[in-house]
Write a protein that holds these residues in place. Sequence first.
Motif, mmCIF file in Angstrom:
data_model
loop_
_atom_site.group_PDB
_atom_site.id
_atom_site.type_symbol
_atom_site.label_atom_id
_atom_site.label_comp_id
_atom_site.label_asym_id
_atom_site.label_seq_id
_atom_site.Cartn_x
_atom_site.Cartn_y
_atom_site.Cartn_z
ATOM 1 N N MET A 1 2.879 8.787 -7.547
ATOM 2 C CA MET A 1 2.934 7.518 -7.294
ATOM 3 C C MET A 1 1.441 6.905 -7.762
ATOM 4 N N ASP A 2 1.856 6.011 -8.253
ATOM 5 C CA ASP A 2 0.273 5.267 -8.343
ATOM 6 C C ASP A 2 -0.016 3.957 -7.497
ATOM 7 N N GLY A 3 -0.991 3.387 -7.487
ATOM 8 C CA GLY A 3 -1.627 2.493 -6.394
ATOM 9 C C GLY A 3 -0.964 1.529 -6.180
ATOM 10 N N LYS A 4 -0.331 0.837 -7.286
ATOM 11 C CA LYS A 4 0.650 -0.307 -7.387
ATOM 12 C C LYS A 4 1.888 -0.238 -6.424
ATOM 13 N N MET A 5 2.439 0.880 -6.736
ATOM 14 C CA MET A 5 3.575 1.184 -6.121
ATOM 15 C C MET A 5 3.649 1.289 -4.367
ATOM 16 N N LEU A 6 2.355 2.300 -4.121
ATOM 17 C CA LEU A 6 1.970 2.264 -2.590
ATOM 18 C C LEU A 6 1.887 0.931 -2.209
ATOM 19 N N ALA A 7 1.074 -0.135 -3.015
ATOM 20 C CA ALA A 7 0.782 -1.233 -2.323
ATOM 21 C C ALA A 7 1.983 -1.951 -1.877
ATOM 22 N N ARG A 8 2.769 -2.110 -2.965
ATOM 23 C CA ARG A 8 4.161 -2.736 -2.838
ATOM 24 C C ARG A 8 4.935 -2.141 -1.703
ATOM 25 N N MET A 9 4.917 -0.850 -1.620
ATOM 26 C CA MET A 9 5.784 -0.164 -0.217
ATOM 27 C C MET A 9 5.310 -0.610 0.922
ATOM 28 N N GLY A 10 3.923 -0.643 0.869
ATOM 29 C CA GLY A 10 3.121 -0.844 2.327
ATOM 30 C C GLY A 10 3.349 -2.540 2.430
ATOM 31 N N ALA A 11 3.429 -3.431 1.678
ATOM 32 C CA ALA A 11 3.587 -4.713 1.915
ATOM 33 C C ALA A 11 5.272 -4.923 2.485
ATOM 34 N N ILE A 12 6.188 -4.213 2.012
ATOM 35 C CA ILE A 12 7.375 -4.270 2.354
ATOM 36 C C ILE A 12 7.551 -3.871 3.544
ATOM 37 N N MET A 13 6.983 -2.627 4.046
ATOM 38 C CA MET A 13 7.101 -2.033 5.182
ATOM 39 C C MET A 13 6.410 -3.142 6.220
ATOM 40 N N PHE A 14 5.250 -3.717 5.991
ATOM 41 C CA PHE A 14 4.893 -4.817 6.784
ATOM 42 C C PHE A 14 5.646 -5.859 7.154
ATOM 43 N N VAL A 15 6.097 -6.463 6.114
ATOM 44 C CA VAL A 15 7.077 -7.493 6.277
ATOM 45 C C VAL A 15 8.443 -7.107 7.115
ATOM 46 N N ALA A 16 8.763 -5.977 6.842
ATOM 47 C CA ALA A 16 10.138 -5.549 7.705
ATOM 48 C C ALA A 16 9.721 -5.364 9.104
ATOM 49 N N VAL A 17 8.460 -4.889 9.318
ATOM 50 C CA VAL A 17 8.163 -4.596 10.935
ATOM 51 C C VAL A 17 7.685 -6.093 11.581
#
Length: 95
Positions: free
Chosen positions: A1-17
Amino acid sequence: MDGKMLARMGAIMFVAVAITAAAIEMIRNERAFPTSPMGLQQPERDPLREGQRRCQQLGQKAAEDSECLRVWAETRNRFLGRTPPPTSPSPGEGR
């Protein structure tokens, strides 16, 4: 996984929480307060509160009104948790 994908997943998780926390808080607030005004009870008649309102309506004249001075002293004592000073004994008492 590259850095952009990790950042997107982190943002999605943050919004979900954040959305989940907001939903839980809204549900908690709905349970805390009754929806109908029938659950609210009127407080008993408080002569001190009525005296405060009377003095408020007098405006500047209240500073010279002995009843307003008494009401303000009682309000101050109640707020500060003081007990009222003892009244002087009548001439027949204490003998």
